[in-house]
Design a protein around this motif. Structure first.
Motif, PDB file in Angstrom:
ATOM      1  N   ASN A   1      46.677  21.975   8.584  1.00  7.85           N
ATOM      2  CA  ASN A   1      45.770  22.385   7.517  1.00  7.85           C
ATOM      3  C   ASN A   1      46.075  23.804   7.049  1.00  7.85           C
ATOM      4  O   ASN A   1      46.054  24.100   5.844  1.00  7.85           O
ATOM      5  N   ALA A   2      46.377  24.694   8.002  1.00 10.06           N
ATOM      6  CA  ALA A   2      46.722  26.072   7.647  1.00 10.06           C
ATOM      7  C   ALA A   2      48.010  26.109   6.840  1.00 10.06           C
ATOM      8  O   ALA A   2      48.129  26.852   5.853  1.00 10.06           O
ATOM      9  N   GLU A   3      48.984  25.326   7.239  1.00 13.02           N
ATOM     10  CA  GLU A   3      50.246  25.245   6.496  1.00 13.02           C
ATOM     11  C   GLU A   3      50.001  24.800   5.061  1.00 13.02           C
ATOM     12  O   GLU A   3      50.525  25.397   4.103  1.00 13.02           O
ATOM     13  N   ALA A   4      49.198  23.761   4.885  1.00  6.71           N
ATOM     14  CA  ALA A   4      48.914  23.247   3.543  1.00  6.71           C
ATOM     15  C   ALA A   4      48.195  24.295   2.698  1.00  6.71           C
ATOM     16  O   ALA A   4      48.460  24.435   1.495  1.00  6.71           O
ATOM     17  N   ALA A   5      47.292  25.056   3.321  1.00  8.53           N
ATOM     18  CA  ALA A   5      46.542  26.081   2.591  1.00  8.53           C
ATOM     19  C   ALA A   5      47.468  27.184   2.088  1.00  8.53           C
ATOM     20  O   ALA A   5      47.344  27.650   0.947  1.00  8.53           O
ATOM     21  N   VAL A   6      48.411  27.618   2.924  1.00  8.44           N
ATOM     22  CA  VAL A   6      49.352  28.659   2.510  1.00  8.44           C
ATOM     23  C   VAL A   6      50.287  28.135   1.424  1.00  8.44           C
ATOM     24  O   VAL A   6      50.618  28.849   0.473  1.00  8.44           O
ATOM     25  N   ARG A   7      50.708  26.888   1.529  1.00  5.94           N
ATOM     26  CA  ARG A   7      51.578  26.321   0.492  1.00  5.94           C
ATOM     27  C   ARG A   7      50.858  26.277  -0.861  1.00  5.94           C
ATOM     28  O   ARG A   7      51.479  26.498  -1.908  1.00  5.94           O
ATOM     29  N   ARG A   8      49.567  26.015  -0.861  1.00  6.89           N
ATOM     30  CA  ARG A   8      48.811  26.036  -2.118  1.00  6.89           C
ATOM     31  C   ARG A   8      48.786  27.443  -2.707  1.00  6.89           C
ATOM     32  O   ARG A   8      48.881  27.623  -3.929  1.00  6.89           O
ATOM     33  N   VAL A   9      48.653  28.443  -1.846  1.00  5.95           N
ATOM     34  CA  VAL A   9      48.673  29.830  -2.308  1.00  5.95           C
ATOM     35  C   VAL A   9      50.030  30.167  -2.920  1.00  5.95           C
ATOM     36  O   VAL A   9      50.120  30.786  -3.989  1.00  5.95           O
ATOM     37  N   LEU A  10      51.107  29.769  -2.246  1.00  6.61           N
ATOM     38  CA  LEU A  10      52.454  30.058  -2.741  1.00  6.61           C
ATOM     39  C   LEU A  10      52.680  29.460  -4.122  1.00  6.61           C
ATOM     40  O   LEU A  10      53.371  30.039  -4.964  1.00  6.61           O
ATOM     41  N   ASN A  11      52.096  28.321  -4.360  1.00  9.67           N
ATOM     42  CA  ASN A  11      52.266  27.646  -5.643  1.00  9.67           C
ATOM     43  C   ASN A  11      51.653  28.438  -6.791  1.00  9.67           C
ATOM     44  O   ASN A  11      52.032  28.261  -7.949  1.00  9.67           O
ATOM     45  N   ALA A  12      50.702  29.329  -6.471  1.00  7.81           N
ATOM     46  CA  ALA A  12      50.002  30.093  -7.505  1.00  7.81           C
ATOM     47  C   ALA A  12      50.536  31.511  -7.664  1.00  7.81           C
ATOM     48  O   ALA A  12      50.090  32.243  -8.546  1.00  7.81           O
ATOM     49  N   LEU A  13      51.495  31.918  -6.832  1.00 10.11           N
ATOM     50  CA  LEU A  13      52.028  33.281  -6.875  1.00 10.11           C
ATOM     51  C   LEU A  13      53.303  33.347  -7.719  1.00 10.11           C
ATOM     52  O   LEU A  13      53.969  32.331  -7.932  1.00 10.11           O
ATOM     53  N   PRO A  14      53.670  34.544  -8.201  1.00  7.69           N
ATOM     54  CA  PRO A  14      54.932  34.691  -8.941  1.00  7.69           C
ATOM     55  C   PRO A  14      56.128  34.309  -8.074  1.00  7.69           C
ATOM     56  O   PRO A  14      56.100  34.461  -6.849  1.00  7.69           O
ATOM     57  N   GLU A  15      57.200  33.848  -8.712  1.00  8.63           N
ATOM     58  CA  GLU A  15      58.360  33.377  -7.957  1.00  8.63           C
ATOM     59  C   GLU A  15      59.152  34.514  -7.320  1.00  8.63           C
ATOM     60  O   GLU A  15      59.841  34.303  -6.320  1.00  8.63           O
TER      61      GLU A  15
ATOM     62  N   VAL B   1      48.807  39.179   5.758  1.00  5.80           N
ATOM     63  CA  VAL B   1      48.768  39.259   4.294  1.00  5.80           C
ATOM     64  C   VAL B   1      48.577  37.883   3.670  1.00  5.80           C
ATOM     65  O   VAL B   1      47.717  37.688   2.798  1.00  5.80           O
ATOM     66  N   PHE B   2      49.351  36.909   4.108  1.00  2.45           N
ATOM     67  CA  PHE B   2      49.248  35.586   3.488  1.00  2.45           C
ATOM     68  C   PHE B   2      47.955  34.875   3.881  1.00  2.45           C
ATOM     69  O   PHE B   2      47.423  34.084   3.107  1.00  2.45           O
ATOM     70  N   ARG B   3      47.431  35.188   5.064  1.00  2.00           N
ATOM     71  CA  ARG B   3      46.132  34.605   5.422  1.00  2.00           C
ATOM     72  C   ARG B   3      45.029  35.151   4.527  1.00  2.00           C
ATOM     73  O   ARG B   3      44.092  34.422   4.171  1.00  2.00           O
ATOM     74  N   THR B   4      45.110  36.430   4.138  1.00  2.00           N
ATOM     75  CA  THR B   4      44.069  36.994   3.275  1.00  2.00           C
ATOM     76  C   THR B   4      44.048  36.337   1.897  1.00  2.00           C
ATOM     77  O   THR B   4      43.027  36.384   1.207  1.00  2.00           O
ATOM     78  N   LEU B   5      45.154  35.730   1.498  1.00  2.00           N
ATOM     79  CA  LEU B   5      45.220  35.099   0.178  1.00  2.00           C
ATOM     80  C   LEU B   5      44.672  33.679   0.183  1.00  2.00           C
ATOM     81  O   LEU B   5      44.516  33.070  -0.877  1.00  2.00           O
ATOM     82  N   VAL B   6      44.391  33.161   1.371  1.00  2.00           N
ATOM     83  CA  VAL B   6      43.805  31.818   1.491  1.00  2.00           C
ATOM     84  C   VAL B   6      42.291  31.946   1.455  1.00  2.00           C
ATOM     85  O   VAL B   6      41.701  32.632   2.287  1.00  2.00           O
ATOM     86  N   HIS B   7      41.659  31.303   0.505  1.00  2.00           N
ATOM     87  CA  HIS B   7      40.204  31.408   0.372  1.00  2.00           C
ATOM     88  C   HIS B   7      39.463  30.383   1.234  1.00  2.00           C
ATOM     89  O   HIS B   7      38.257  30.502   1.443  1.00  2.00           O
ATOM     90  N   ASP B   8      40.170  29.387   1.723  1.00  2.00           N
ATOM     91  CA  ASP B   8      39.529  28.395   2.586  1.00  2.00           C
ATOM     92  C   ASP B   8      39.199  29.017   3.943  1.00  2.00           C
ATOM     93  O   ASP B   8      39.938  29.869   4.440  1.00  2.00           O
ATOM     94  N   PRO B   9      38.106  28.593   4.571  1.00  2.00           N
ATOM     95  CA  PRO B   9      37.700  29.158   5.871  1.00  2.00           C
ATOM     96  C   PRO B   9      38.505  28.569   7.030  1.00  2.00           C
ATOM     97  O   PRO B   9      37.988  27.806   7.849  1.00  2.00           O
ATOM     98  N   ILE B  10      39.785  28.921   7.101  1.00  2.00           N
ATOM     99  CA  ILE B  10      40.639  28.398   8.169  1.00  2.00           C
ATOM    100  C   ILE B  10      40.812  29.450   9.258  1.00  2.00           C
ATOM    101  O   ILE B  10      40.796  30.647   8.981  1.00  2.00           O
ATOM    102  N   PRO B  11      40.983  29.038  10.503  1.00  2.00           N
ATOM    103  CA  PRO B  11      41.270  30.007  11.564  1.00  2.00           C
ATOM    104  C   PRO B  11      42.707  30.510  11.447  1.00  2.00           C
ATOM    105  O   PRO B  11      43.592  29.798  10.967  1.00  2.00           O
ATOM    106  N   LEU B  12      42.922  31.737  11.873  1.00  2.00           N
ATOM    107  CA  LEU B  12      44.269  32.312  11.863  1.00  2.00           C
ATOM    108  C   LEU B  12      45.108  31.609  12.924  1.00  2.00           C
ATOM    109  O   LEU B  12      44.733  31.575  14.096  1.00  2.00           O
ATOM    110  N   ASN B  13      46.243  31.039  12.523  1.00  2.00           N
ATOM    111  CA  ASN B  13      47.066  30.319  13.490  1.00  2.00           C
ATOM    112  C   ASN B  13      48.502  30.207  12.998  1.00  2.00           C
ATOM    113  O   ASN B  13      48.828  30.550  11.858  1.00  2.00           O
TER     114      ASN B  13
END
Length: 232
Positions: free
Chosen positions: A20-34, A90-102
């Motif tokens: 779930n954490a992996e999927a959340a970070v991938r969603r963030v990456l999709n919204a950031l500049p290349e 840094v990348f965890r702070t960009l995830v707005h979902d309430p996921i645990p750091l892992n």
């Protein structure tokens, strides 16, 4: 928990948390500049350089610190684990979902730091300040490369004094960087420092000192489109 649910169930859910954490970070990456790049200079001429490249097809990122200064004779060298922790933060702070750091947060991220550099020093390099100072600079450089947040203090503002009987160590809070559409927060601990200040009453009770003033330093923030934060 293992006794109650069994090892297989616990292991499975630990895997689900990381997936779930992996999927959340991938969603963030999709919204950031290349592409993003930032150079963070130190007072002594040392520098941290970071290039961030995001592959929108795989929704993965390469964080490359090539160009960062070689390891130094000072103790500001940061072990690669410290660099890795700053990237994770840094990348965890960009995830707005309430996921645990892992560890799952790091799966989409390829972190590279040249061997023998300030952020990946060889064995025997002095590293005492790498965690409490350089880590803050890495964090600011990453936010700068991503274009999402202005720099904070780039330090933990460490204060220490003592003698044979008294020893005191404190990290003084400063200002958090502003970002697109929001102001920075004044007088807070930021990023890699997570301690709270000692209450003035406790300080004076336990140490032979008198605190004459404890206040926000007006005008200490930078100038920008959004309101800058101030420190103590």
């Amino acid at each position: 928990m293992v006794e109650h649910y069994g090892s297989d169930v616990v292991q499975a859910y630990m895997g689900h948390v990381q997936d779930n954490a992996e999927a959340a970070v991938r969603r963030v990456l999709n919204a950031l500049p290349e592409h993003g790049r930032f150079q963070y200079p130190f007072d002594d001429g040392t520098k941290i350089v970071v290039h961030i490249t995001i592959d929108k097809t795989t929704r993965s990122a390469t964080i490359d610190f090539a160009g960062t200064s070689p390891q130094q004779p000072t103790n500001f060298n940061a072990p690669f684990s410290v660099c890795r922790a700053a990237v994770l933060y840094v990348f965890r702070t960009l995830v707005h979902d309430p996921i645990p750091l892992n560890e799952g947060c790091l799966r989409p991220l390829d972190i590279r730091a040249p061997k023998g550099s300030l952020l990946n020093p060889d064995y025997h390099a002095a590293v005492a300040a790498g965690n409490v100072e350089t880590s803050q600079c890495v964090t600011d450089a990453l936010f700068g490369a991503l274009g999402v947040l202005a720099a904070a203090q780039g330090t933990m503002n460490s204060l220490t004094f003592g003698n044979g009987r008294y020893q005191y160590y404190e990290t003084i809070c400063g200002g958090a960087g502003a970002g697109p559409g929001f102001h920075g927060a004044s007088a807070v601990h930021t990023h890699m420092t997570n301690s709270r200040l000692t209450d003035p009453e406790i300080l004076e009770q336990r140490f032979p000192v008198l605190l004459e003033k404890f206040a926000i330093r007006k005008g200490s923030g930078g100038v920008g489109a959004s309101g800058a934060a101030m420190g103590w």
